[in-house]
Design a protein around this motif. Structure first.
Motif, short mmCIF file in Angstrom:
data_model
loop_
_atom_site.label_atom_id
_atom_site.label_comp_id
_atom_site.label_asym_id
_atom_site.label_seq_id
_atom_site.Cartn_x
_atom_site.Cartn_y
_atom_site.Cartn_z
N ASP A 199 0.84 -1.19 0.00
CA ASP A 199 0.00 0.00 0.00
C ASP A 199 0.88 1.25 0.00
OD1 ASP A 199 -2.36 1.45 0.03
OD2 ASP A 199 -3.11 0.51 1.87
N ILE A 200 0.23 2.39 -0.19
CA ILE A 200 0.88 3.68 0.00
C ILE A 200 0.77 4.00 1.49
CG2 ILE A 200 0.79 6.14 -0.56
CD1 ILE A 200 -0.63 5.28 -3.21
N THR A 201 1.89 4.36 2.10
CA THR A 201 1.92 4.64 3.54
C THR A 201 2.48 6.04 3.77
OG1 THR A 201 4.15 3.80 3.91
CG2 THR A 201 2.33 2.18 4.01
N PRO A 202 2.44 6.50 5.02
CA PRO A 202 3.03 7.80 5.34
C PRO A 202 4.50 7.92 4.90
CG PRO A 202 1.65 7.11 7.13
CD PRO A 202 1.72 5.94 6.18
N LEU A 203 5.25 6.84 4.92
CA LEU A 203 6.64 6.90 4.45
C LEU A 203 6.71 7.27 2.97
CD1 LEU A 203 8.44 3.92 6.21
CD2 LEU A 203 8.93 6.36 6.47
N ASP A 204 5.79 6.76 2.17
CA ASP A 204 5.76 7.12 0.75
C ASP A 204 5.45 8.59 0.56
OD1 ASP A 204 6.16 4.38 -0.33
OD2 ASP A 204 4.23 4.03 0.65
N ILE A 205 4.49 9.09 1.34
CA ILE A 205 4.13 10.50 1.27
C ILE A 205 5.32 11.36 1.68
CG2 ILE A 205 2.58 12.28 2.17
CD1 ILE A 205 1.16 10.10 0.45
N GLU A 206 5.98 10.98 2.76
CA GLU A 206 7.15 11.72 3.25
C GLU A 206 8.25 11.75 2.19
OE1 GLU A 206 10.57 11.43 6.74
OE2 GLU A 206 8.72 10.29 6.98
N LEU A 207 8.53 10.60 1.59
CA LEU A 207 9.58 10.54 0.58
C LEU A 207 9.19 11.33 -0.66
CD1 LEU A 207 12.37 9.56 -0.18
CD2 LEU A 207 11.36 7.36 -0.85
N ALA A 208 7.95 11.26 -1.08
CA ALA A 208 7.50 12.03 -2.25
C ALA A 208 7.67 13.53 -2.01
CB ALA A 208 6.05 11.70 -2.57
N LYS A 209 7.28 13.99 -0.84
CA LYS A 209 7.42 15.42 -0.52
C LYS A 209 8.90 15.83 -0.49
CE LYS A 209 3.09 16.12 1.94
NZ LYS A 209 2.45 16.51 3.21
#
Length: 103
Positions: free
Chosen positions: A78-88
């Motif tokens: 899944d997409i997780t907060p770590l993915d969001i953090e890395l994308a930002k």
């Protein structure tokens, strides 16, 4: 950001406007384009150091001035907060690399 991300509540268009989200494959993806290979490699170097720091690594490829990125937390499928953090962080690094040098 909390550990359990409700993807229906996260505003991808607002918070990650240049990223494509695929809710079927549960991935975030973006193609970064730079002025040349050196700039693309500098971007990848910054991203790699940050990915090591947060222990979360992208699936990516580089071809001259382009870096294609796909983010997904494989262990959660899944997409997780770590993915969001890395994308930002990747967006910030891309902006940093693409800014003209101050003279």
């Amino acid at each position: 950001m909390k550990n359990n991300l409700d993807l229906t509540q996260f505003d991808f268009k607002k918070d990650l406007p240049d990223w494509q989200v695929d809710l079927i494959t549960k991935t975030l993806s973006r193609n970064f384009v730079f002025k040349d290979f050196e700039a693309a490699f500098a971007f990848m170097t910054l991203c790699a150091a940050y990915a090591e720091k947060i222990d979360h690594h992208p699936d990516w490829s580089n071809s001259w001035n382009q870096v294609k990125v796909q983010l997904r937390t494989h262990s959660k499928n899944d997409i997780t907060p770590l993915d969001i953090e890395l994308a930002k962080a990747m967006d910030a690094f891309a902006n940093q690399i693409q800014k003209p040098a101050e003279i």
